[in-house]
Design a protein around this motif. Structure first.
Motif, PDB file in Angstrom:
ATOM      1  N   SER A  41      43.111  41.897  48.342  1.00 50.68           N
ATOM      2  CA  SER A  41      42.209  42.491  48.956  1.00 50.68           C
ATOM      3  C   SER A  41      42.386  44.102  48.826  1.00 50.68           C
ATOM      4  O   SER A  41      41.215  44.518  48.851  1.00 50.68           O
ATOM      5  N   ARG A  42      43.483  44.241  49.085  1.00 50.05           N
ATOM      6  CA  ARG A  42      43.808  45.797  49.145  1.00 50.05           C
ATOM      7  C   ARG A  42      43.720  46.572  47.892  1.00 50.05           C
ATOM      8  O   ARG A  42      42.825  47.597  47.554  1.00 50.05           O
ATOM      9  N   GLU A  43      44.078  45.839  46.900  1.00 50.35           N
ATOM     10  CA  GLU A  43      44.097  46.248  45.441  1.00 50.35           C
ATOM     11  C   GLU A  43      43.000  46.013  44.696  1.00 50.35           C
ATOM     12  O   GLU A  43      42.449  46.493  43.675  1.00 50.35           O
ATOM     13  N   GLY A  44      42.321  44.742  45.012  1.00 49.78           N
ATOM     14  CA  GLY A  44      41.194  44.204  44.235  1.00 49.78           C
ATOM     15  C   GLY A  44      41.830  43.308  42.986  1.00 49.78           C
ATOM     16  O   GLY A  44      42.528  43.381  42.408  1.00 49.78           O
ATOM     17  N   VAL A  45      41.027  42.137  43.335  1.00 49.84           N
ATOM     18  CA  VAL A  45      41.495  41.018  42.448  1.00 49.84           C
ATOM     19  C   VAL A  45      41.554  41.382  40.900  1.00 49.84           C
ATOM     20  O   VAL A  45      42.380  41.258  39.934  1.00 49.84           O
ATOM     21  N   LEU A  46      40.656  42.108  40.285  1.00 49.01           N
ATOM     22  CA  LEU A  46      40.350  42.845  38.978  1.00 49.01           C
ATOM     23  C   LEU A  46      41.549  43.459  38.630  1.00 49.01           C
ATOM     24  O   LEU A  46      42.307  43.412  37.771  1.00 49.01           O
ATOM     25  N   ASN A  47      41.887  44.416  39.779  1.00 51.16           N
ATOM     26  CA  ASN A  47      42.926  45.475  39.283  1.00 51.16           C
ATOM     27  C   ASN A  47      44.200  44.578  39.231  1.00 51.16           C
ATOM     28  O   ASN A  47      45.278  45.102  38.446  1.00 51.16           O
ATOM     29  N   VAL A  48      44.519  43.863  40.112  1.00 50.61           N
ATOM     30  CA  VAL A  48      45.873  43.099  39.976  1.00 50.61           C
ATOM     31  C   VAL A  48      45.940  42.346  38.997  1.00 50.61           C
ATOM     32  O   VAL A  48      46.983  42.151  38.311  1.00 50.61           O
TER      33      VAL A  48
END
Length: 119
Positions: A41-48
């Motif tokens: 949630s902090r980094e974003g699912v797409l980014n991870v």
């Protein structure tokens, strides 16, 4: 006119952009179950998912690795680094064989022309 380093940088960036585009196409299928929901949630699912894909294909975050060379009485007595995976090459031009000297000199010239001087 761009120099060779600028051309190589541009090629590398375009290659990475292609990798990111590919990761964007498959991100929903990528397994990110190793990460906590807080991380996601902090980094974003797409980014991870994209970062995991890039890592898996070999991308690593560039870090500044410190290398310390200790010289005593004209000889290298130790080489240390904060990264155990770093590689160091020593080109010793103090050889007596003329053919070996030429080979080493060419190697040293190539290094001087293609790598950054840090000392």
């Amino acid at each position: 006119m761009k120099n060779e380093k600028e051309d190589a940088r541009q090629r590398d960036i375009l290659t990475m952009a292609k990798c990111v585009n590919h990761a964007r196409e498959i991100w929903e299928k990528y397994d990110i179950s190793d990460f906590s929901s807080e991380d996601i949630s902090r980094e974003g699912v797409l980014n991870v998912a994209i970062a995991a894909y890039l890592y898996d294909i070999g991308y690593r975050v560039a870090v500044s690795d410190d290398v310390t060379v200790i010289v005593e009485k004209g000889q290298v007595t130790g080489v240390y680094s904060n990264n155990e995976d770093i590689a160091a090459e020593v080109i010793d031009l103090d050889v007596h064989d003329p053919e070996l000297f030429e080979e080493f000199r060419r190697s040293a010239d190539k290094v001087r022309n293609t790598q950054y001087s840090i000392w």
